[in-house]
Design an enzyme around this catalytic site. Structure first.
Site, PDB file in Angstrom:
ATOM      1  CB  SER A  90      10.428  -0.427   5.406  1.00 17.27           C
ATOM      2  OG  SER A  90      10.353   0.934   5.078  1.00 17.27           O
ATOM      3  CG  HIS A 116      13.985   2.494   8.200  1.00 19.28           C
ATOM      4  ND1 HIS A 116      12.755   2.267   8.800  1.00 19.28           N
ATOM      5  CD2 HIS A 116      13.802   2.207   6.879  1.00 19.28           C
ATOM      6  CE1 HIS A 116      11.886   1.876   7.884  1.00 19.28           C
ATOM      7  NE2 HIS A 116      12.491   1.826   6.712  1.00 19.28           N
TER       8      HIS A 116
END
Length: 263
Positions: free
Chosen positions: A94, A244
Site C-alpha cells: 500500500s 487489501h
C-alpha cells in the site's frame, strides 16, 4: 534515522550458511513493521537479511511535519546508506508499496527486485475519511482504557479486522495514559499525500512483481497497462479471496509467491 528490526544473518532453515541478501519491507498507511513480523521471520529463515522498517510518523520511528512519498523514499535511501546496503530487494504494501516504487525509480542501481503489494502507481482519491474520523474521536486526555478506545472507534469502523489492525498502534506512554504511535495530527493535515501518483516519467527496468488481492479494488485489470509503462519487466499475481491486507489474510501464499520471485 528510521527505526528498524533486522532479522536473519544468512543461515537457512537447514542450517547451511549462505550469502544474506538484504530485503527491506515497508508497511502501509497507519501500519508498522510489527505487522510483518511473522512473514519477516520466514524470509530470514530462507536466507535473507530482513529489514523491517517503521516509516516516518509510524511505529517507533520519529514524528515529523514533513510527510510525502519523496521524503519517505529519501528516508529509505538514508537508511540503506547508514546500514551499508548497496543492493537490496524491497517489498512494499500500500503506502509502503508506493514508497518502494518511487525509491526504485529514483535509485534503480540499488534495487535488484521489487515487490509491490496491492497498490498501483496511479492516483487514488481520498478514502480514509471514516478511519480518520474514528481515530480523531478518541480523546486521550480522558485517559481511556484499551477497551474504551475500541468502543469509540467501533462506532466509525465496523470491520473488526481493520479495527484490530489500527489498535495495534496503541501503546502506554506512561501508566494510565494511552496514545497512538502514529502521528495522527500530521495525517489529518497531509492525508492528500497518500493518494498521489508516481511521477509520469518514473520507470524501473529490473524485475518487478505486483501482487493484488482478488477481493480488493486497488489494482484493476485496466490498470495493467499503466503499471507496465512504469515497470516494463513486470509480473502480476492475484491471491484469491483476500482483500487489501492480502499478506495478513493469506500469509502463506503471499510468502510462497514472493520467495519464488526473489530466488
Amino acid at each position: 534515522m528510521l527505526y528498524s528490526k533486522i532479522e536473519g544473518e544468512g543461515t537457512r532453515a537447514d542450517g547451511e550458511s549462505c550469502e544474506a541478501k538484504p530485503l527491506i519491507i515497508l508497511h502501509g498507511f497507519l501500519g508498522m513493521s510489527d505487522n510483518w513480523k511473522t512473514i519477516g521471520t520466514q524470509f530470514a529463515t530462507a536466507g535473507f537479511q530482513v529489514h523491517l522498517l517503521d516509516l516516518r510518523n509510524h511505529g517507533k520511528s520519529f514524528h515529523s511535519d514533513e510527510f510525502s512519498y519523496e521524503i519517505m523514499a529519501q528516508d529509505v535511501y538514508d537508511y540503506c546508506k547508514a546500514n551499508n546496503l548497496e543492493k537490496v530487494n524491497i517489498i512494499g504494501h500500500s503506502m509502503g508499496g508506493k514508497t518502494a516504487m518511487l525509491f526504485a525509480t529514483i535509485h534503480p542501481e540499488m534495487v535488484e527486485k521489487l515487490i509491490v503489494a496491492d497498490i498501483g502507481p496511479k492516483f487514488y482519491p481520498q478514502h480514509h475519511q471514516t478511519i480518520l474520523a474514528g481515530l480523531n474521536a478518541v480523546d486521550f486526555s480522558r485517559k481511556p482504557s484499551r477497551s474504551e478506545v475500541e468502543e469509540i472507534v467501533s462506532h466509525y469502523i465496523t470491520d473488526f479486522g481493520t479495527r484490530q489492525f489500527l489498535l495495534k498502534s496503541l501503546y502506554w506512554i506512561e501508566p494510565g495514559q494511552l496514545a497512538f504511535r502514529f502521528n495522527l495530527a500530521v495525517f489529518n493535515k497531509k492525508i492528500e499525500e497518500i493518494g498521489k501518483p508516481l511521477p509520469e516519467n518514473s520507470v524501473f527496468y529490473n524485475p518487478t512483481l505486483f501482487i493484488r488481492g482478488g477481493n480488493s479494488n486497488y489494482i484493476l485489470d485496466e490498470d495493467f497497462e499503466n503499471i507496465k509503462n512504469h515497470f516494463p519487466n513486470l509480473r502480476i499475481e492475484t491471491i484469491p479471496n483476500v482483500g487489501h491486507w492480502l499478506h495478513a489474510e493469506n500469509p502463506q501464499l503471499f510468502y510462497e509467491i514472493s520467495t519464488s520471485f526473489l530466488k
